[in-house]
Write a protein that holds these residues in place. Structure first.
Motif, PDB file in Angstrom:
ATOM      1  N   UNK A  29       0.834  -1.203   0.000  1.00 55.76           N
ATOM      2  CA  UNK A  29       0.000   0.000   0.000  1.00 55.76           C
ATOM      3  C   UNK A  29       0.867   1.251   0.000  1.00 55.76           C
ATOM      4  N   UNK A  30       1.929   1.265   0.821  1.00 59.34           N
ATOM      5  CA  UNK A  30       2.802   2.447   0.849  1.00 59.34           C
ATOM      6  C   UNK A  30       3.529   2.622  -0.487  1.00 59.34           C
ATOM      7  N   UNK A  31       3.931   1.523  -1.100  1.00 55.48           N
ATOM      8  CA  UNK A  31       4.596   1.613  -2.408  1.00 55.48           C
ATOM      9  C   UNK A  31       3.631   2.140  -3.469  1.00 55.48           C
ATOM     10  N   UNK A  59       5.417  -0.203   7.841  1.00 52.26           N
ATOM     11  CA  UNK A  59       5.922  -0.126   6.465  1.00 52.26           C
ATOM     12  C   UNK A  59       5.739   1.274   5.880  1.00 52.26           C
ATOM     13  N   UNK A  60       6.744   1.716   5.130  1.00 58.25           N
ATOM     14  CA  UNK A  60       6.701   3.052   4.528  1.00 58.25           C
ATOM     15  C   UNK A  60       7.612   3.127   3.327  1.00 58.25           C
ATOM     16  N   UNK A  61       7.476   4.223   2.575  1.00 57.57           N
ATOM     17  CA  UNK A  61       8.353   4.590   1.468  1.00 57.57           C
ATOM     18  C   UNK A  61       8.802   6.018   1.724  1.00 57.57           C
ATOM     19  N   UNK A  62      10.101   6.268   1.666  1.00 56.66           N
ATOM     20  CA  UNK A  62      10.624   7.610   1.872  1.00 56.66           C
ATOM     21  C   UNK A  62      11.862   7.588   2.730  1.00 56.66           C
ATOM     22  N   UNK A  63      12.214   8.772   3.226  1.00 52.49           N
ATOM     23  CA  UNK A  63      13.402   8.904   4.074  1.00 52.49           C
ATOM     24  C   UNK A  63      13.169   8.243   5.428  1.00 52.49           C
ATOM     25  N   UNK A  64      14.252   8.019   6.174  1.00 59.29           N
ATOM     26  CA  UNK A  64      14.125   7.450   7.514  1.00 59.29           C
ATOM     27  C   UNK A  64      13.135   8.282   8.314  1.00 59.29           C
ATOM     28  N   UNK A  65      12.500   7.632   9.304  1.00 58.87           N
ATOM     29  CA  UNK A  65      11.400   8.292  10.011  1.00 58.87           C
ATOM     30  C   UNK A  65      11.481   8.080  11.512  1.00 58.87           C
ATOM     31  N   UNK A  66      10.715   8.874  12.232  1.00 62.02           N
ATOM     32  CA  UNK A  66      10.574   8.688  13.679  1.00 62.02           C
ATOM     33  C   UNK A  66       9.984   7.302  13.916  1.00 62.02           C
ATOM     34  N   UNK A  67      10.478   6.628  14.948  1.00 58.93           N
ATOM     35  CA  UNK A  67      10.011   5.262  15.190  1.00 58.93           C
ATOM     36  C   UNK A  67       8.924   5.177  16.246  1.00 58.93           C
TER      37      UNK A  67
END
Length: 155
Positions: A29-31, A59-67
Motif C-alpha cells: 500500500x505504501x509503495x 511499512x513506509x516509502x521515503x526517508x528514515x522516520x521517527x520510530x
C-alpha cells in the motif's frame, strides 16, 4: 497542485486480494501511494502499540522516520487519539509538530480502523505547502477504508 487519482482505491483492492499478511499489505500500500501520488516525499503507516500507548513505525516509502510517536503527540498522534483526519497545510504552524524530515511542508494523516478497533494511521508528507485538497482527503479516506478490508488486528 495535482489531485490524487481515485483509481488507487480500485488498485489497492486488486493488489491485495487474497493476501492476509498485514506487513505485506501495508508495504505494498505504501509503495502504491508513493508511485501514484505526485509531489509527496513520504507515505507510510504508524501502528498502535496498546501496551506502550504509542504509535510505532510500520511499512513506509521515503526517508528514515521517527520510530515512536506518543498517542496524542504531533500530527499522527493527534489524528490517532482524536480518530479524525488531519490535513495540515503548513506543518510549521501545527502545535507540537514532530519534524522527522525538515523538508516536509504539509501532511495528511488518516486513522485506520479494522473491525471497529484502532490499528494505526496512514501518514503522507509533501515537500510543498498545501499539497492535499479536500478531494484528495476523500480519495485517501476511501483508499484507507478499502485497505482496512485487507487487514486484521492481531490479539
Amino acid at each position: 497542485m495535482s489531485k490524487i487519482d481515485g483509481l488507487i482505491v480500485e488498485q489497492i483492492n486488486s493488489l491485495l486480494t487474497g493476501e492476509n499478511n498485514n506487513t505485506a499489505n501495508l508495504a505494498n500500500a505504501s509503495a502504491l501511494l508513493m508511485q501514484s501520488i505526485s509531489n509527496i516525499s513520504w507515505a507510510g503507516f504508524y501502528l498502535y502499540d496498546v501496551k506502550n500507548n504509542e504509535l510505532i513505525l510500520g511499512p513506509f516509502q521515503g526517508k528514515v522516520a521517527c520510530m515512536h510517536i506518543k498517542n496524542g503527540s504531533g500530527v499522527c498522534g493527534t489524528a490517532f487519539k482524536e480518530q479524525k483526519i488531519l490535513r495540515v497545510e503548513d506543518v510549521d504552524k501545527f502545535p507540537g509538530h514532530i519534524a522527522c524530515d525538515s523538508n516536509s511542508k504539509s501532511e495528511i494523516v488518516i486513522p485506520i480502523t479494522v473491525n471497529n478497533e484502532q490499528l494505526g494511521v496512514l501518514d503522507i508528507d509533501a515537500p510543498i505547502k498545501n499539497r492535499f485538497s479536500s478531494e484528495d482527503e476523500k480519495t485517501l479516506k476511501d483508499f484507507t477504508k478499502a485497505l482496512s478490508n485487507h487487514l486484521k488486528i492481531d490479539k
